[in-house]
Write an enzyme that holds these catalytic residues in place. Sequence first.
Site, PDB file in Angstrom:
ATOM      1  N   ARG A   1      66.106  43.979  25.592  1.00  0.00           N
ATOM      2  CA  ARG A   1      65.127  44.411  26.578  1.00  0.00           C
ATOM      3  C   ARG A   1      64.140  43.275  26.830  1.00  0.00           C
ATOM      4  O   ARG A   1      63.727  42.582  25.910  1.00  0.00           O
ATOM      5  CB  ARG A   1      64.362  45.651  26.091  1.00  0.00           C
ATOM      6  CG  ARG A   1      65.201  46.922  26.029  1.00  0.00           C
ATOM      7  CD  ARG A   1      65.542  47.433  27.417  1.00  0.00           C
ATOM      8  NE  ARG A   1      66.229  48.708  27.398  1.00  0.00           N
ATOM      9  CZ  ARG A   1      67.540  48.860  27.385  1.00  0.00           C
ATOM     10  NH1 ARG A   1      68.334  47.786  27.355  1.00  0.00           N
ATOM     11  NH2 ARG A   1      68.083  50.060  27.385  1.00  0.00           N
TER      12      ARG A   1
ATOM     13  N   GLY B   1      75.158  43.167  30.797  1.00  0.00           N
ATOM     14  CA  GLY B   1      75.809  43.177  29.498  1.00  0.00           C
ATOM     15  C   GLY B   1      76.992  44.114  29.380  1.00  0.00           C
ATOM     16  O   GLY B   1      78.049  43.749  28.871  1.00  0.00           O
TER      17      GLY B   1
ATOM     18  N   HIS C   1      71.240  41.411  34.077  1.00  0.00           N
ATOM     19  CA  HIS C   1      71.345  42.606  33.224  1.00  0.00           C
ATOM     20  C   HIS C   1      72.727  43.256  33.368  1.00  0.00           C
ATOM     21  O   HIS C   1      72.849  44.422  33.735  1.00  0.00           O
ATOM     22  CB  HIS C   1      70.251  43.614  33.551  1.00  0.00           C
ATOM     23  CG  HIS C   1      69.988  44.569  32.413  1.00  0.00           C
ATOM     24  ND1 HIS C   1      68.783  45.176  32.207  1.00  0.00           N
ATOM     25  CD2 HIS C   1      70.793  45.008  31.401  1.00  0.00           C
ATOM     26  CE1 HIS C   1      68.843  45.964  31.137  1.00  0.00           C
ATOM     27  NE2 HIS C   1      70.061  45.878  30.635  1.00  0.00           N
TER      28      HIS C   1
ATOM     29  N   GLU D   1      62.289  43.684  35.632  1.00  0.00           N
ATOM     30  CA  GLU D   1      63.491  43.559  36.454  1.00  0.00           C
ATOM     31  C   GLU D   1      63.368  44.376  37.748  1.00  0.00           C
ATOM     32  O   GLU D   1      62.775  45.447  37.735  1.00  0.00           O
ATOM     33  CB  GLU D   1      64.704  44.052  35.652  1.00  0.00           C
ATOM     34  CG  GLU D   1      64.967  43.219  34.418  1.00  0.00           C
ATOM     35  CD  GLU D   1      66.080  43.790  33.538  1.00  0.00           C
ATOM     36  OE1 GLU D   1      66.672  44.815  33.923  1.00  0.00           O
ATOM     37  OE2 GLU D   1      66.350  43.203  32.487  1.00  0.00           O
TER      38      GLU D   1
ATOM     39  N   ARG E   1      65.425  46.150  10.392  1.00  0.00           N
ATOM     40  CA  ARG E   1      64.394  46.939   9.699  1.00  0.00           C
ATOM     41  C   ARG E   1      64.615  46.943   8.194  1.00  0.00           C
ATOM     42  O   ARG E   1      63.670  46.906   7.415  1.00  0.00           O
ATOM     43  CB  ARG E   1      64.388  48.372  10.236  1.00  0.00           C
ATOM     44  CG  ARG E   1      63.800  48.511  11.625  1.00  0.00           C
ATOM     45  CD  ARG E   1      63.905  49.927  12.131  1.00  0.00           C
ATOM     46  NE  ARG E   1      65.297  50.338  12.282  1.00  0.00           N
ATOM     47  CZ  ARG E   1      65.685  51.542  12.680  1.00  0.00           C
ATOM     48  NH1 ARG E   1      64.779  52.465  12.953  1.00  0.00           N
ATOM     49  NH2 ARG E   1      66.966  51.826  12.793  1.00  0.00           N
ATOM     50  N   THR E   2      65.883  46.985   7.798  1.00  0.00           N
ATOM     51  CA  THR E   2      66.225  46.958   6.373  1.00  0.00           C
ATOM     52  C   THR E   2      67.456  46.095   6.164  1.00  0.00           C
ATOM     53  O   THR E   2      68.255  45.896   7.084  1.00  0.00           O
ATOM     54  CB  THR E   2      66.514  48.374   5.834  1.00  0.00           C
ATOM     55  OG1 THR E   2      67.588  48.951   6.600  1.00  0.00           O
ATOM     56  CG2 THR E   2      65.282  49.266   5.934  1.00  0.00           C
TER      57      THR E   2
ATOM     58  N   LEU F   1      71.408  44.025  13.534  1.00  0.00           N
ATOM     59  CA  LEU F   1      72.815  43.980  13.131  1.00  0.00           C
ATOM     60  C   LEU F   1      73.422  45.382  13.212  1.00  0.00           C
ATOM     61  O   LEU F   1      73.914  45.934  12.233  1.00  0.00           O
ATOM     62  CB  LEU F   1      72.951  43.406  11.720  1.00  0.00           C
ATOM     63  CG  LEU F   1      74.356  42.892  11.345  1.00  0.00           C
ATOM     64  CD1 LEU F   1      74.705  41.653  12.162  1.00  0.00           C
ATOM     65  CD2 LEU F   1      74.434  42.578   9.855  1.00  0.00           C
ATOM     66  N   GLY F   2      73.366  45.953  14.431  1.00  0.00           N
ATOM     67  CA  GLY F   2      74.027  47.233  14.677  1.00  0.00           C
ATOM     68  C   GLY F   2      75.470  46.993  15.097  1.00  0.00           C
ATOM     69  O   GLY F   2      76.060  45.962  14.780  1.00  0.00           O
ATOM     70  N   ARG F   3      76.043  47.940  15.822  1.00  0.00           N
ATOM     71  CA  ARG F   3      77.440  47.790  16.255  1.00  0.00           C
ATOM     72  C   ARG F   3      77.642  46.504  17.059  1.00  0.00           C
ATOM     73  O   ARG F   3      78.565  45.732  16.804  1.00  0.00           O
ATOM     74  CB  ARG F   3      77.866  48.983  17.110  1.00  0.00           C
ATOM     75  CG  ARG F   3      78.008  50.305  16.358  1.00  0.00           C
ATOM     76  CD  ARG F   3      78.526  51.364  17.322  1.00  0.00           C
ATOM     77  NE  ARG F   3      78.683  52.664  16.702  1.00  0.00           N
ATOM     78  CZ  ARG F   3      77.721  53.581  16.645  1.00  0.00           C
ATOM     79  NH1 ARG F   3      76.535  53.315  17.165  1.00  0.00           N
ATOM     80  NH2 ARG F   3      77.933  54.763  16.072  1.00  0.00           N
TER      81      ARG F   3
END
Length: 298
Positions: free
Chosen positions: A217, A266, A264, A246, A160-161, A137-139
């Site tokens: 990835r 994105g 790939h 890839e 991770r947290t 849940l990053g940007r």
Amino acid sequence: MKSCIDALKQRFTVHNLATATDPEALLREVGPEIRGIAGGKVSAALLEKLPKLEIIAVSGVGYDSVDAAAVKARNIRLTNTPGVLTDAVAELTIGMMIALSRRIPQGDRFIRDRKWLDGAFGNWSELKGKTLGILGLGRIGKEIANLAAALKMHVVYHGRTEQKGAPYPYFENVVAMARASDWLVVIAPGNASTTGIISREVLEALGPKGVLVNMARGNMVDQDALVEMLVSKQLGGAALDVFDKEPAVPDALLDLDNVVLSPHQGSRTEETRAAVGDMVVANLTAHFAGKPLISAIF
């Protein structure tokens, strides 16, 4: 990124290793004088050929193609391009989910093959009301969550947290989240701790009605287990923008109708690639002007 290269040439002497006829010969000739790199794919072996290197400006968020430990040991600066590709990646993620749930590529082919003349295409599935598990849940993960919520999906996440203040339920492990999810999006950073994180156990927890979406990835997923389970319908489906080796894609995936494949791409929009290039140039320019870096990793 022609605009990026053109901008770099206006400020620096540029040698393009990627297009060199003989990269090793070029490195022997100019390697001892190279002070900056724009791009990625920097190994410890390459670093040894660049004794004066001061900075690597990666053109993307992920920097797993760079031997970061070797870079840090040499006190070389490292930057990436966070933020500017968030919308493009989130947009494609949702697009691939809709394409798979509504079988948009198959519907297009159904018409082109004149099969509609023989009968209806069939009924598929909506995203509305489904649970989306997000690994990372990053940007980008947050923007995917925003878009999914707008489509009336229920969002949960693992990282991770736990992020205090995040408006979504948190799961302490990926298996439990997969078990509770209809769709599982992988958008965490690629590194040693996330390699293979989507194991057979996770895929089994997702189950015969669950769908995996990998935007991160290829090596984060047990690709052999994924292919086997898709073929045998032990997994409901997959939307894949990345693969383990890839550009090679397992042949078994090519004829499956419960899979959507993407090369790939994105962040590959004109707008985003221009913004990525601008940030690469800005970081290099700031460094050699003795100013603070725009987006330093270290």
